[in-house]
Write an enzyme that holds these catalytic residues in place. Structure first.
Site, PDB file in Angstrom:
ATOM      1  N   HIS A   1       2.034   4.383  -3.002  1.00 45.47           N
ATOM      2  CA  HIS A   1       2.254   5.893  -2.871  1.00 45.47           C
ATOM      3  C   HIS A   1       3.451   6.311  -3.228  1.00 45.47           C
ATOM      4  CE1 HIS A   1      -1.650   6.328  -0.645  1.00 45.47           C
ATOM      5  NE2 HIS A   1      -1.304   5.699   0.419  1.00 45.47           N
TER       6      HIS A   1
ATOM      7  N   HIS B   1       0.956  -1.282  -0.123  1.00 43.51           N
ATOM      8  CA  HIS B   1      -0.004   0.133   0.053  1.00 43.51           C
ATOM      9  C   HIS B   1       0.890   1.352   0.008  1.00 43.51           C
ATOM     10  CE1 HIS B   1      -3.880   2.336   1.602  1.00 43.51           C
ATOM     11  NE2 HIS B   1      -2.631   3.085   1.905  1.00 43.51           N
ATOM     12  N   GLU B   2       1.855   1.260   1.137  1.00 39.94           N
ATOM     13  CA  GLU B   2       2.580   2.522   1.101  1.00 39.94           C
ATOM     14  C   GLU B   2       3.569   2.535  -0.052  1.00 39.94           C
ATOM     15  OE1 GLU B   2       2.075   4.708   3.000  1.00 39.94           O
ATOM     16  OE2 GLU B   2       0.536   3.615   4.530  1.00 39.94           O
TER      17      GLU B   2
ATOM     18  N   ASP C   1      -6.143   8.498   3.101  1.00 45.98           N
ATOM     19  CA  ASP C   1      -6.225   8.735   1.920  1.00 45.98           C
ATOM     20  C   ASP C   1      -7.321   9.265   1.363  1.00 45.98           C
ATOM     21  OD1 ASP C   1      -3.175   7.867   1.925  1.00 45.98           O
ATOM     22  OD2 ASP C   1      -4.185   5.797   1.798  1.00 45.98           O
TER      23      ASP C   1
END
Length: 411
Positions: A112, A108-109, A203
């Site tokens: 980004h 997930h990170e 987010d």
């Protein structure tokens, strides 16, 4: 839960705090030797580096081990049910599940980080902590669509992991592996959906911010709207244990209340920081260097200090600049050094002895204003700056304490 941490004027120190350290210069010496600040680093004390992704360090905080141990403890009874007879190894299996779960958070990170870098933004460390993870994007988004894509890609990856795990769950046998795969798709579905909730610091809050920014053309309005949405969400999380019995028929236990407080406080603090930062930035346009400048007297560098002060008082000037014989500015009288000089010594001292040399960054355009002004002051902290016209002629002197006073008055 995942979140993108924008380092700068968003949820980190505000533009005002960036330059506040230079408002009161405790060293009265114009060219006194001062310690140089260490270069900023993304490494947080106490964290452990476990690798890197897309050029960004992956750091684990000590709090992660606490949540991993808690996950292992909570999963142990379920593991014992599907794989009886493991004994103490059920806790090892629970810890392994925590690692798998946080590997998904890392994806997930990493999403980004990759998108931010592709759009041209510097990215610091990826941090895994008690509540999930955070990616340090060390620059503000320049366009609403950049903000949107950097924010939305994380939840989309979580939902993709959930979908893939759900599909695999139909192919895995019952038992420990099936339990882990099922837990993986359930938790990632929760993380993906939760992070799309429109409220900062999630987010989804940044997606809302991007939408408001795109409609109004004002990034600060977007931050304020998304921040208030985050506050509403925080209150809802805090109230959830008290109403979950009526909604889902399950009575809360102590852990439900503890988690509600932890998550609610996290959401409230992040949303409040965004609101405060936006309000600070809304006041920045009132800071115009030309309007804040002090009238300036130009004198030869070797003129006695007492005479320079007398001439400045007669001219009602609030600052003094030393110039060469050709009129080129070479130094700014340091107000602190001047006040620290006894009056009986001033007739015997050259004005240059209390000046700060005009080094790079100490000469600014008289037309500089707003955030550009604050960034210039933050880049080269000093008590005074020379303001010049486009043709290079002296307009005046900007004193940092005057900028701070104007900011506070506007508040």
């Amino acid at each position: 839960m995942g979140s993108t941490l924008w380092v700068g004027t968003d949820t980190r120190p505000s533009p005002h705090l960036k330059y506040a350290r230079s408002v009161a210069d405790p060293d009265p010496r114009p060219d006194g030797d001062k310690p140089v600040d260490e270069a900023p680093t993304s490494r947080v004390p106490g964290t452990i580096k476990v690798g890197s992704i897309a050029g960004s360090e992956v750091l684990v905080t000590p709090s992660w081990f606490l949540i991993a141990a808690l996950i292992a403890y909570l999963m142990a009874p379920q593991i014992e049910t599907v794989e009886p007879g493991l004994g103490w190894l059920r806790y090892v299996a629970g810890f392994a599940f925590a690692i798998v779960l946080y590997a998904a958070v890392l994806l997930h990170e990493a999403a980004h980080a990759v998108v931010a870098k592709r759009l041209g933004y510097p990215v610091g460390a990826i941090m895994l902590h008690f509540l999930g993870g955070a990616t340090a994007v060390e620059s503000e988004a320049k366009r609403p669509r950049h903000e949107f894509w950097i924010a939305v890609v994380g939840p989309l990856v979580s939902l993709a992991v959930a979908g893939a795990a759900f599909g695999v769950s139909h192919l895995t046998p019952e038992g420990l592996i099936g339990l882990i795969v099922t837990g993986l798709w359930v938790t990632n579905l929760f993380v993906g959906v939760l992070n799309l909730v429109p409220g900062l610091p999630l987010d989804g809050g940044r997606v809302l911010k991007a939408g408001v920014w795109g409609i109004t053309g004002n990034v600060n309005r977007g931050n304020i709207v998304a921040g208030w949405a985050g506050r509403v969400l925080a209150v809802a999380v805090l109230l959830w244990p008290f109403i979950q019995g009526q909604i889902i028929g399950s009575q809360p236990d102590l852990m439900d209340y503890v988690l509600a407080v932890i998550i609610g406080v996290f959401l409230w603090s992040g949303a409040s920081a965004a609101i405060m930062s936006a309000k600070v930035r809304l006041r920045l346009p009132m800071l115009v260097a030309r309007d804040l400048a002090r009238r300036t007297l130009a004198v030869p560098a070797d003129l006695p200090l007492a005479e320079a002060v007398r001439r400045a008082q007669d001219a009602e000037a609030g600052s003094i600049v030393t110039v060469t014989s050709g009129g080129e500015p070479i130094g700014l009288v340091h107000e602190g050094a001047l006040l620290a000089t006894p009056e009986d010594r001033r007739p015997w001292m050259a004005t240059s002895t209390v000046t700060r040399r005009l080094e790079s960054g100490l000469t600014l355009s008289a037309d500089i204003d707003g955030e550009e002004l604050i960034q210039a002051i933050s880049k080269t902290p000093a008590p005074e700056y020379l303001l010049v016209e486009p043709d290079g002629s002296i307009y005046g002197v900007l004193v940092t304490s005057d900028v701070d006073a104007a900011f506070r008055a506007g508040a």
